[in-house]
Design a protein around this motif. Structure first.
Motif, short mmCIF file in Angstrom:
data_model
loop_
_atom_site.label_atom_id
_atom_site.label_comp_id
_atom_site.label_asym_id
_atom_site.label_seq_id
_atom_site.Cartn_x
_atom_site.Cartn_y
_atom_site.Cartn_z
N GLN A 188 0.83 -1.21 0.00
CA GLN A 188 0.00 0.00 0.00
C GLN A 188 0.86 1.26 0.00
O GLN A 188 0.59 2.22 -0.72
CB GLN A 188 -0.92 0.01 1.23
N LEU A 189 1.93 1.24 0.81
CA LEU A 189 2.80 2.42 0.88
C LEU A 189 3.53 2.64 -0.44
O LEU A 189 3.62 3.76 -0.93
CB LEU A 189 3.79 2.26 2.04
N LYS A 190 4.02 1.57 -1.03
CA LYS A 190 4.74 1.69 -2.29
C LYS A 190 3.82 2.14 -3.43
O LYS A 190 4.26 2.78 -4.38
CB LYS A 190 5.41 0.36 -2.65
N GLN A 191 2.55 1.83 -3.30
CA GLN A 191 1.59 2.27 -4.32
C GLN A 191 1.31 3.76 -4.21
O GLN A 191 1.10 4.45 -5.21
CB GLN A 191 0.29 1.47 -4.16
N LEU A 220 8.34 2.04 7.00
CA LEU A 220 7.14 1.29 6.67
C LEU A 220 5.96 1.65 7.58
O LEU A 220 4.80 1.66 7.14
CB LEU A 220 7.43 -0.21 6.77
N ASP A 221 6.24 1.97 8.84
CA ASP A 221 5.16 2.28 9.78
C ASP A 221 4.39 3.55 9.42
O ASP A 221 3.33 3.81 10.00
CB ASP A 221 5.71 2.41 11.20
N LEU A 222 4.90 4.33 8.49
CA LEU A 222 4.17 5.54 8.08
C LEU A 222 2.84 5.21 7.44
O LEU A 222 1.93 6.04 7.44
CB LEU A 222 5.02 6.37 7.12
N ILE A 223 2.68 4.00 6.91
CA ILE A 223 1.40 3.63 6.31
C ILE A 223 0.31 3.51 7.38
O ILE A 223 -0.88 3.57 7.09
CB ILE A 223 1.52 2.30 5.53
#
Length: 240
Positions: free
Chosen positions: A132-135, A178-181
Protein backbone atom coordinates in the motif's frame (compact mmCIF):
# COMPACT_ATOMS: atom_id res chain seq x y z
CA UNK A 1 28.36 2.66 18.39
CA UNK A 2 30.62 3.98 21.22
CA UNK A 3 29.08 3.88 24.67
CA UNK A 4 30.21 5.74 27.78
CA UNK A 5 29.23 5.73 31.43
CA UNK A 6 28.51 9.20 32.81
CA UNK A 7 27.68 8.93 36.48
CA UNK A 8 24.82 6.45 36.67
CA UNK A 9 23.80 7.00 33.04
CA UNK A 10 24.76 4.73 30.15
CA UNK A 11 25.05 6.92 27.05
CA UNK A 12 25.52 6.14 23.35
CA UNK A 13 27.76 8.72 21.66
CA UNK A 14 27.58 9.38 17.92
CA UNK A 15 30.11 11.73 16.34
CA UNK A 16 28.77 13.53 13.29
CA UNK A 17 29.45 16.54 11.13
CA UNK A 18 27.08 18.79 13.08
CA UNK A 19 27.48 22.09 14.91
CA UNK A 20 25.88 21.42 18.27
CA UNK A 21 25.26 18.56 20.70
CA UNK A 22 21.91 16.80 20.51
CA UNK A 23 20.36 14.65 23.20
CA UNK A 24 17.69 11.99 22.62
CA UNK A 25 15.92 9.67 25.05
CA UNK A 26 14.08 6.88 23.23
CA UNK A 27 10.57 5.94 24.24
CA UNK A 28 10.85 2.26 23.38
CA UNK A 29 13.67 1.38 25.80
CA UNK A 30 14.65 4.67 27.56
CA UNK A 31 17.99 4.53 25.74
CA UNK A 32 20.12 7.72 25.88
CA UNK A 33 21.88 8.92 22.74
CA UNK A 34 24.04 12.01 22.28
CA UNK A 35 25.04 13.20 18.81
CA UNK A 36 28.08 15.46 18.99
CA UNK A 37 30.36 17.34 16.59
CA UNK A 38 33.28 15.17 15.47
CA UNK A 39 35.97 16.77 17.65
CA UNK A 40 33.97 17.19 20.85
CA UNK A 41 35.99 16.16 23.92
CA UNK A 42 34.82 13.59 26.44
CA UNK A 43 34.82 16.31 29.11
CA UNK A 44 32.41 18.44 27.08
CA UNK A 45 30.14 15.47 26.49
CA UNK A 46 30.17 14.61 30.17
CA UNK A 47 29.35 18.20 31.15
CA UNK A 48 26.53 18.33 28.60
CA UNK A 49 24.92 15.12 29.85
CA UNK A 50 25.31 15.94 33.55
CA UNK A 51 23.69 19.35 33.05
CA UNK A 52 20.64 17.57 31.60
CA UNK A 53 20.50 14.64 34.02
CA UNK A 54 17.21 15.75 35.60
CA UNK A 55 15.60 16.11 32.17
CA UNK A 56 16.84 12.65 31.14
CA UNK A 57 15.55 10.96 34.30
CA UNK A 58 12.18 12.71 33.98
CA UNK A 59 11.67 11.45 30.44
CA UNK A 60 12.87 7.93 31.27
CA UNK A 61 10.38 7.79 34.15
CA UNK A 62 7.56 9.02 31.93
CA UNK A 63 8.35 6.42 29.27
CA UNK A 64 8.61 3.59 31.79
CA UNK A 65 5.28 4.60 33.36
CA UNK A 66 3.44 4.20 30.11
CA UNK A 67 1.20 1.18 29.80
CA UNK A 68 2.88 -1.13 27.34
CA UNK A 69 0.52 -2.43 24.64
CA UNK A 70 -0.13 -6.14 24.60
CA UNK A 71 1.91 -8.06 22.06
CA UNK A 72 -0.09 -8.58 18.90
CA UNK A 73 -1.29 -12.09 18.16
CA UNK A 74 -2.96 -11.36 14.79
CA UNK A 75 -6.32 -12.77 15.82
CA UNK A 76 -9.84 -11.52 15.16
CA UNK A 77 -10.86 -8.49 17.19
CA UNK A 78 -7.43 -6.87 17.45
CA UNK A 79 -7.00 -3.20 16.55
CA UNK A 80 -4.60 -2.39 13.73
CA UNK A 81 -4.00 0.99 12.11
CA UNK A 82 -4.11 2.00 8.46
CA UNK A 83 -3.65 5.64 7.38
CA UNK A 84 -4.18 6.84 10.93
CA UNK A 85 -7.53 5.06 11.37
CA UNK A 86 -8.25 2.16 13.70
CA UNK A 87 -9.32 -1.00 11.90
CA UNK A 88 -10.59 -4.22 13.44
CA UNK A 89 -8.79 -7.35 12.29
CA UNK A 90 -10.88 -10.29 11.14
CA UNK A 91 -8.96 -13.48 10.46
CA UNK A 92 -10.25 -16.02 7.94
CA UNK A 93 -8.70 -19.35 7.02
CA UNK A 94 -8.39 -20.65 3.47
CA UNK A 95 -6.29 -23.04 1.42
CA UNK A 96 -5.31 -20.47 -1.21
CA UNK A 97 -2.81 -17.62 -1.27
CA UNK A 98 -2.85 -15.48 1.92
CA UNK A 99 -4.04 -11.90 1.41
CA UNK A 100 -5.51 -8.82 3.10
CA UNK A 101 -8.67 -6.95 2.17
CA UNK A 102 -9.44 -3.52 3.64
CA UNK A 103 -13.21 -3.06 3.90
CA UNK A 104 -15.08 0.28 3.96
CA UNK A 105 -16.38 -0.51 7.46
CA UNK A 106 -12.83 -0.17 8.82
CA UNK A 107 -12.22 -3.89 8.97
CA UNK A 108 -9.01 -5.54 7.82
CA UNK A 109 -9.79 -9.04 6.59
CA UNK A 110 -6.72 -11.25 6.92
CA UNK A 111 -6.93 -14.48 4.91
CA UNK A 112 -4.38 -17.07 6.01
CA UNK A 113 -3.85 -20.82 5.91
CA UNK A 114 -5.13 -22.79 8.92
CA UNK A 115 -1.58 -23.78 9.88
CA UNK A 116 -0.05 -20.30 9.59
CA UNK A 117 1.78 -19.17 12.74
CA UNK A 118 1.56 -15.74 14.37
CA UNK A 119 4.77 -14.79 12.59
CA UNK A 120 3.36 -15.86 9.21
CA UNK A 121 0.17 -13.90 9.81
CA UNK A 122 2.23 -10.85 10.72
CA UNK A 123 4.26 -11.27 7.53
CA UNK A 124 1.11 -11.33 5.38
CA UNK A 125 -0.17 -8.10 6.94
CA UNK A 126 3.25 -6.45 6.76
CA UNK A 127 3.55 -7.38 3.08
CA UNK A 128 0.17 -5.75 2.44
CA UNK A 129 1.19 -2.61 4.33
CA UNK A 130 4.37 -2.38 2.27
CA UNK A 131 2.45 -2.75 -0.99
CA UNK A 132 0.00 0.00 0.00
CA UNK A 133 2.80 2.42 0.88
CA UNK A 134 4.74 1.69 -2.29
CA UNK A 135 1.59 2.27 -4.32
CA UNK A 136 1.00 5.68 -2.75
CA UNK A 137 4.55 7.04 -2.77
CA UNK A 138 5.23 7.62 -6.50
CA UNK A 139 2.44 10.17 -6.86
CA UNK A 140 3.24 11.78 -3.52
CA UNK A 141 6.94 12.11 -4.20
CA UNK A 142 6.35 13.44 -7.73
CA UNK A 143 3.92 16.05 -6.38
CA UNK A 144 6.26 17.31 -3.67
CA UNK A 145 9.37 17.23 -5.85
CA UNK A 146 7.74 19.94 -7.96
CA UNK A 147 6.91 22.00 -4.87
CA UNK A 148 10.32 21.63 -3.22
CA UNK A 149 12.22 21.92 -6.48
CA UNK A 150 14.39 18.82 -6.21
CA UNK A 151 14.57 15.41 -7.88
CA UNK A 152 15.36 12.12 -6.15
CA UNK A 153 17.17 9.38 -8.02
CA UNK A 154 15.80 6.59 -5.89
CA UNK A 155 13.41 5.97 -3.03
CA UNK A 156 12.54 2.96 -0.93
CA UNK A 157 10.60 1.60 2.04
CA UNK A 158 12.08 -0.22 5.00
CA UNK A 159 11.37 -0.92 8.65
CA UNK A 160 13.24 1.51 10.91
CA UNK A 161 13.24 1.59 14.70
CA UNK A 162 14.39 5.15 15.38
CA UNK A 163 13.71 7.23 12.27
CA UNK A 164 10.71 8.05 10.14
CA UNK A 165 12.90 8.73 7.13
CA UNK A 166 16.46 9.14 5.92
CA UNK A 167 18.12 10.92 3.03
CA UNK A 168 21.38 10.10 1.27
CA UNK A 169 22.21 13.49 -0.21
CA UNK A 170 25.06 12.33 -2.41
CA UNK A 171 23.01 9.52 -3.99
CA UNK A 172 19.79 11.60 -3.91
CA UNK A 173 18.05 8.61 -2.33
CA UNK A 174 15.38 8.70 0.37
CA UNK A 175 14.02 5.94 2.57
CA UNK A 176 10.61 6.01 4.28
CA UNK A 177 9.67 4.03 7.37
CA UNK A 178 7.14 1.29 6.67
CA UNK A 179 5.16 2.28 9.78
CA UNK A 180 4.17 5.54 8.08
CA UNK A 181 1.40 3.63 6.31
CA UNK A 182 -0.24 3.31 9.73
CA UNK A 183 -0.20 7.08 10.20
CA UNK A 184 -2.47 9.78 8.81
CA UNK A 185 -1.63 10.69 5.17
CA UNK A 186 -0.44 14.20 6.09
CA UNK A 187 2.14 12.66 8.45
CA UNK A 188 3.51 10.64 5.55
CA UNK A 189 3.60 13.81 3.46
CA UNK A 190 5.52 15.63 6.20
CA UNK A 191 8.27 13.00 6.21
CA UNK A 192 8.47 13.01 2.41
CA UNK A 193 8.85 16.81 2.40
CA UNK A 194 11.36 16.66 5.28
CA UNK A 195 13.61 14.29 3.37
CA UNK A 196 13.27 16.20 0.10
CA UNK A 197 14.26 19.45 1.82
CA UNK A 198 17.50 17.76 2.90
CA UNK A 199 18.50 17.84 -0.77
CA UNK A 200 18.59 21.64 -0.34
CA UNK A 201 20.09 21.69 3.16
CA UNK A 202 21.84 18.77 4.87
CA UNK A 203 21.69 20.13 8.43
CA UNK A 204 18.72 20.78 10.69
CA UNK A 205 19.54 24.46 10.89
CA UNK A 206 17.65 27.74 10.50
CA UNK A 207 17.79 27.50 6.71
CA UNK A 208 16.34 23.97 6.78
CA UNK A 209 13.41 24.89 9.03
CA UNK A 210 12.83 28.06 7.03
CA UNK A 211 12.46 25.95 3.90
CA UNK A 212 10.05 23.67 5.74
CA UNK A 213 7.98 26.73 6.70
CA UNK A 214 7.98 27.81 3.07
CA UNK A 215 6.96 24.48 1.55
CA UNK A 216 4.74 23.08 4.33
CA UNK A 217 3.66 25.72 6.89
CA UNK A 218 1.77 23.13 8.99
CA UNK A 219 4.76 20.80 9.40
CA UNK A 220 5.02 21.30 13.17
CA UNK A 221 1.53 19.93 13.79
CA UNK A 222 2.25 16.90 11.62
CA UNK A 223 5.58 16.28 13.37
CA UNK A 224 3.88 16.43 16.76
CA UNK A 225 1.31 13.85 15.63
CA UNK A 226 4.13 11.50 14.69
CA UNK A 227 5.45 11.68 18.25
CA UNK A 228 2.22 10.19 19.62
CA UNK A 229 2.19 6.40 19.86
CA UNK A 230 -0.55 4.55 17.99
CA UNK A 231 -0.72 1.93 20.70
CA UNK A 232 0.78 -1.09 19.02
CA UNK A 233 4.06 0.61 18.13
CA UNK A 234 6.48 2.57 20.30
CA UNK A 235 7.03 6.28 19.73
CA UNK A 236 9.91 7.36 17.52
CA UNK A 237 11.96 10.53 17.46
CA UNK A 238 11.59 13.12 14.75
CA UNK A 239 12.33 12.28 11.13
CA UNK A 240 16.03 12.10 10.28
Amino acid sequence: MPEVQIGDLHVEVVRKNIRSLRLTVYAADSRIRVAVPTRTSHADIEQFVKARRAWILKHQANFQARVRPAELQYVSGETHYYQGIQHVLQVHTLDGVPRVVCAPDRTLHLYVRPTDSVQQREKVLTTWYRAQLKQQLPTLIAQWQQVVGVQVQEWGVKQMKTRWGTCNIRAKRIWLNLDLIKRAPHCLEYVVVHELVHLHERLHNARFWGLMDQFMPEWRAYRDQLKVSLGESGGKPDAC
